[in-house]
Design a protein around this motif. Structure first.
Motif, short mmCIF file in Angstrom:
data_model
loop_
_atom_site.label_atom_id
_atom_site.label_comp_id
_atom_site.label_asym_id
_atom_site.label_seq_id
_atom_site.Cartn_x
_atom_site.Cartn_y
_atom_site.Cartn_z
N ALA A 33 -18.56 -79.55 10.02
CA ALA A 33 -17.59 -80.59 9.67
C ALA A 33 -16.57 -80.77 10.78
CB ALA A 33 -16.89 -80.22 8.36
N ILE A 34 -16.35 -79.68 11.56
CA ILE A 34 -15.41 -79.77 12.68
C ILE A 34 -15.88 -80.83 13.68
CG2 ILE A 34 -14.38 -78.53 14.62
CD1 ILE A 34 -13.31 -77.66 11.94
N GLY A 35 -17.20 -80.88 13.92
CA GLY A 35 -17.74 -81.88 14.84
C GLY A 35 -17.52 -83.29 14.33
N ALA A 36 -17.64 -83.49 13.02
CA ALA A 36 -17.41 -84.81 12.44
C ALA A 36 -15.95 -85.22 12.62
CB ALA A 36 -17.79 -84.81 10.97
N ILE A 37 -15.03 -84.27 12.43
CA ILE A 37 -13.61 -84.57 12.58
C ILE A 37 -13.28 -84.94 14.02
CG2 ILE A 37 -11.28 -83.62 12.39
CD1 ILE A 37 -12.35 -81.87 10.09
N PHE A 38 -13.80 -84.15 14.98
CA PHE A 38 -13.58 -84.46 16.38
C PHE A 38 -14.14 -85.85 16.72
CE2 PHE A 38 -12.59 -79.98 17.49
CZ PHE A 38 -11.58 -80.22 18.41
N ALA A 39 -15.32 -86.15 16.21
CA ALA A 39 -15.94 -87.44 16.49
C ALA A 39 -15.08 -88.59 15.99
CB ALA A 39 -17.33 -87.50 15.85
N LEU A 40 -14.49 -88.43 14.81
CA LEU A 40 -13.63 -89.48 14.26
C LEU A 40 -12.40 -89.68 15.14
CD1 LEU A 40 -13.86 -88.64 10.46
CD2 LEU A 40 -14.81 -90.64 11.60
N PHE A 41 -11.78 -88.62 15.55
CA PHE A 41 -10.58 -88.73 16.39
C PHE A 41 -10.90 -89.33 17.76
CE2 PHE A 41 -8.49 -86.16 13.27
CZ PHE A 41 -7.14 -86.36 13.46
N VAL A 42 -12.09 -89.06 18.26
CA VAL A 42 -12.46 -89.52 19.60
C VAL A 42 -12.99 -90.95 19.59
CG1 VAL A 42 -14.13 -89.18 21.47
CG2 VAL A 42 -12.88 -87.22 20.55
N CYS A 43 -13.85 -91.28 18.61
CA CYS A 43 -14.56 -92.57 18.64
C CYS A 43 -13.86 -93.70 17.91
CB CYS A 43 -15.96 -92.41 18.07
SG CYS A 43 -17.05 -91.38 19.08
N VAL A 44 -13.16 -93.39 16.81
CA VAL A 44 -12.50 -94.46 16.05
C VAL A 44 -11.51 -95.25 16.90
CG1 VAL A 44 -10.88 -94.91 14.16
CG2 VAL A 44 -12.90 -93.53 13.75
N PRO A 45 -10.66 -94.59 17.72
CA PRO A 45 -9.75 -95.39 18.56
C PRO A 45 -10.49 -96.33 19.52
CG PRO A 45 -9.01 -93.11 18.46
CD PRO A 45 -10.37 -93.14 17.84
N ILE A 46 -11.65 -95.89 20.01
CA ILE A 46 -12.41 -96.76 20.91
C ILE A 46 -12.93 -97.99 20.18
CG2 ILE A 46 -14.50 -96.90 22.32
CD1 ILE A 46 -14.15 -94.00 23.03
N ILE A 47 -13.49 -97.78 18.98
CA ILE A 47 -13.99 -98.90 18.19
C ILE A 47 -12.84 -99.82 17.81
CG2 ILE A 47 -15.18 -99.57 16.07
CD1 ILE A 47 -16.97 -98.21 18.11
N ALA A 48 -11.70 -99.22 17.42
CA ALA A 48 -10.54 -100.03 17.04
C ALA A 48 -10.04 -100.85 18.21
CB ALA A 48 -9.43 -99.12 16.51
N PHE A 49 -10.04 -100.29 19.41
CA PHE A 49 -9.62 -101.05 20.60
C PHE A 49 -10.61 -102.16 20.91
CE2 PHE A 49 -9.90 -101.68 25.22
CZ PHE A 49 -8.61 -102.13 25.48
N GLU A 50 -11.89 -101.83 20.86
CA GLU A 50 -12.92 -102.82 21.17
C GLU A 50 -12.94 -103.95 20.15
OE1 GLU A 50 -16.11 -103.87 20.14
OE2 GLU A 50 -16.52 -104.82 22.06
N ARG A 51 -12.53 -103.66 18.92
CA ARG A 51 -12.45 -104.68 17.86
C ARG A 51 -11.13 -105.43 17.86
NH1 ARG A 51 -16.99 -106.27 16.85
NH2 ARG A 51 -16.94 -105.72 19.03
N GLY A 52 -10.20 -105.02 18.72
CA GLY A 52 -8.90 -105.70 18.78
C GLY A 52 -7.93 -105.24 17.71
N ALA A 53 -8.22 -104.13 17.03
CA ALA A 53 -7.33 -103.64 15.97
C ALA A 53 -6.13 -102.90 16.53
CB ALA A 53 -8.11 -102.73 15.02
N ILE A 54 -6.25 -102.32 17.74
CA ILE A 54 -5.12 -101.70 18.41
C ILE A 54 -5.03 -102.26 19.83
CG2 ILE A 54 -5.23 -99.58 17.04
CD1 ILE A 54 -6.61 -98.22 19.40
#
Length: 348
Positions: A33-54
């Motif tokens: 589950a630690i890997g899933a948490i790291f993945a969320l912290f690392v990848c979600v900001p990238i998706i949010a930036f690419e989508r124009g959310a941040i």
């Protein structure tokens, strides 16, 4: 800023979390589950930036650069977001005691393979979401699962919505400016259509074709409210339209529904298309808007399936001959009283 549905973010979060679990299996031989948490912290900001959310202004500025500059700047931003996300996640997990076997420096030190893995996962998700947007949400899922590989008969609602005066605009300002005007207009359709759970099926010249499965479209009067949501959106931004293009878009819209044959066609280029009298009638009904001097029309056949709420006013315009149709079509003009509260339009 581009807005995306709650369903999109659920899909993105689940996919990213799964990639984190897969990362643990690939590099450490066990899921975590630690890997899933790291993945969320690392990848979600990238998706949010690419989508124009941040940082939407930064994204818009980078998008306007030349392709080589765009690639370099995007990589630098992604690398920065990966480092920040990994450091924040490592610090939080270390402070909570989940990484007691390591020091803080080790918990926040970004491994090289994490960078490439995060960039790869983000690129795949961005590619899938872009294809989904290009085809349309419903069409993407239908193509993915081959729902219409064999033609099927179903009931659908079609909304034909057309820009008034596009030819005169092009003659006055030129074709390039007219295309920019249309692009801005079609972009304004996206949020109301998404909110009312419709699908933009196609753009034909200065018109858009929006569709719903019958049951979904009549539920709470979504197909009707979609039209007025679009008109409200344009009215709410009238100053911006005047500033950017010197005029406010005027629209004609027509709604009709019934039985169609839906099929996936094409070899090199696949497309889901609709065959039958229902589509042709909806198109012909839109042309009656000019003749009857009414901007929003609905066929009596479709209107009879819904009960209009108090804010929607209807006027029966009688039966009219429609080109290509053997029998006349009952037509109703729709308007909305803005002074009344928005009620729902329930299935009859």
């Amino acid at each position: 800023m581009r807005k995306y549905s709650f369903g999109f973010w659920i899909f993105a979060v689940c996919a990213i979390a799964a990639s984190g679990v897969l990362y643990g299996i690939l590099f450490y031989g066990r899921s975590s589950a630690i890997g899933a948490i790291f993945a969320l912290f690392v990848c979600v900001p990238i998706i949010a930036f690419e989508r124009g959310a941040i940082f939407p202004r930064l994204y818009a500025w980078i998008s306007a650069r030349s392709t080589p500059v765009y690639i370099v700047l995007t990589f630098l931003v992604y690398y920065a977001l990966i480092n920040i996300g990994f450091t924040v996640c490592g610090s939080l997990l270390w402070w909570l005691g989940f990484l007691q076997e390591t020091t803080w420096a080790e918990a926040t030190m970004l491994p090289e393979n994490v960078v490439f893995y995060a960039l790869g996962v983000s690129a795949i998700l961005s590619f899938v979401t872009r294809i989904r947007e290009l085809l349309g949400r419903g069409i993407f899922v239908s193509l993915l699962f081959g729902r219409y590989r064999r033609p099927i008969e179903e009931e659908r609602i079609f909304l034909f919505i057309d820009l008034v005066g596009s030819t005169s605009f092009a003659e006055e300002f030129g074709d390039l400016r007219a295309q920019q005007f249309l692009s801005a207009l079609f972009a304004a359709f996206a949020e109301p259509v998404r909110r009312r759970k419709g699908t933009i099926d196609d753009y034909v010249g200065d018109a858009a074709i929006i569709t719903w499965p019958m049951r979904r479209g009549i539920r709470k009067g979504r197909c009707i409210h979609c039209v007025f949501d679009i008109l409200d959106s344009i009215e709410a931004n009238r100053e911006k339209w005047l500033r950017d293009f010197g005029r406010i878009p005027q629209l004609r819209a027509a709604l009709h529904g019934g039985s169609v044959i839906t099929a996936e066609i094409g070899v090199d280029h696949h497309k889901i298309t609709y065959f039958g009298d229902t589509v042709n009638t909806a198109a012909r009904l839109e042309s009656l808007c000019r003749t009857l001097e009414s901007p929003v029309l609905i066929s009596n056949e479709l209107a009879s399936r819904m009960k209009l709420s108090g804010d929607i006013k209807s006027e029966n315009l009688g039966a009219h001959a429609v080109r290509g149709r053997g029998q006349s079509l009952g037509v109703i003009a729709l308007t909305r009283d803005k002074q009344l509260s928005r009620g729902s339009v329930q299935p009859a």
